[in-house]
Structure formats: C-alpha cells, structure tokens
Motif scaffolding. Structure first.
Motif, mmCIF file in Angstrom:
data_model
loop_
_atom_site.group_PDB
_atom_site.id
_atom_site.type_symbol
_atom_site.label_atom_id
_atom_site.label_comp_id
_atom_site.label_asym_id
_atom_site.label_seq_id
_atom_site.Cartn_x
_atom_site.Cartn_y
_atom_site.Cartn_z
ATOM 1 N N ILE A 1 47.884 27.946 63.005
ATOM 2 C CA ILE A 1 48.495 26.293 62.208
ATOM 3 C C ILE A 1 47.239 25.555 62.531
ATOM 4 O O ILE A 1 46.370 24.616 60.854
ATOM 5 N N VAL A 2 46.276 25.534 63.224
ATOM 6 C CA VAL A 2 44.966 24.528 63.715
ATOM 7 C C VAL A 2 44.399 25.227 62.735
ATOM 8 O O VAL A 2 43.308 24.805 62.694
ATOM 9 N N ALA A 3 44.022 26.894 62.456
ATOM 10 C CA ALA A 3 43.732 27.611 61.444
ATOM 11 C C ALA A 3 42.940 27.111 60.239
ATOM 12 O O ALA A 3 42.621 26.476 59.581
ATOM 13 N N ARG A 4 44.404 26.890 59.640
ATOM 14 C CA ARG A 4 44.908 25.984 58.464
ATOM 15 C C ARG A 4 44.818 24.824 58.062
ATOM 16 O O ARG A 4 44.286 24.724 56.800
ATOM 17 N N ALA B 1 38.029 25.389 55.952
ATOM 18 C CA ALA B 1 37.329 24.666 54.797
ATOM 19 C C ALA B 1 37.888 24.812 53.388
ATOM 20 O O ALA B 1 38.207 26.379 52.810
ATOM 21 N N PRO B 2 38.341 23.683 52.146
ATOM 22 C CA PRO B 2 38.547 24.487 51.019
ATOM 23 C C PRO B 2 37.999 25.215 50.185
ATOM 24 O O PRO B 2 36.500 25.836 50.355
#
Length: 57
Positions: free
Chosen positions: A49-52, A56-57
C-alpha cells in the motif's frame, strides 16, 4: 514494543506491587504471541500500500 505496551497496561491494571512482574511477563507472553503473527501477515500488505501511494506517476 509489545513488552513496553503490556508493561504499561499491566501497571495500570494491577499496580506496582508484588504481583506486577509475574502478571507483566504473563501478559507479555500473550501479547507477543498475538502481535508477532499479526506483523508477519500485515507487514507485506502495508508495504504494498505504501509503495503504491508513494510511487512516482
């Protein structure tokens, strides 16, 4: 962490008398037995969850 939390909770529940240490170690054993598997299950999910959220977009 579970040692500190169970120590504070035990201190509030039984006070700082003769039974404190035995009650603290008993409550720590049960809280550690609950906390350790919970962390093993929850940590990978939280990392994803934190990684998502921080990717970066």
């Amino acid at each position: 962490m579970s040692c500190i939390v169970s120590g504070i909770a035990t201190s509030r529940a039984v006070g700082e008398g003769d039974v404190f240490f035995d009650a603290w170690m008993t409550s720590w054993m049960f809280s550690w037995a609950a906390a350790f598997p919970t962390v093993l299950i929850a940590a990978p999910l939280v990392r994803r969850i934190v990684a998502r959220l921080t990717a970066a977009p």
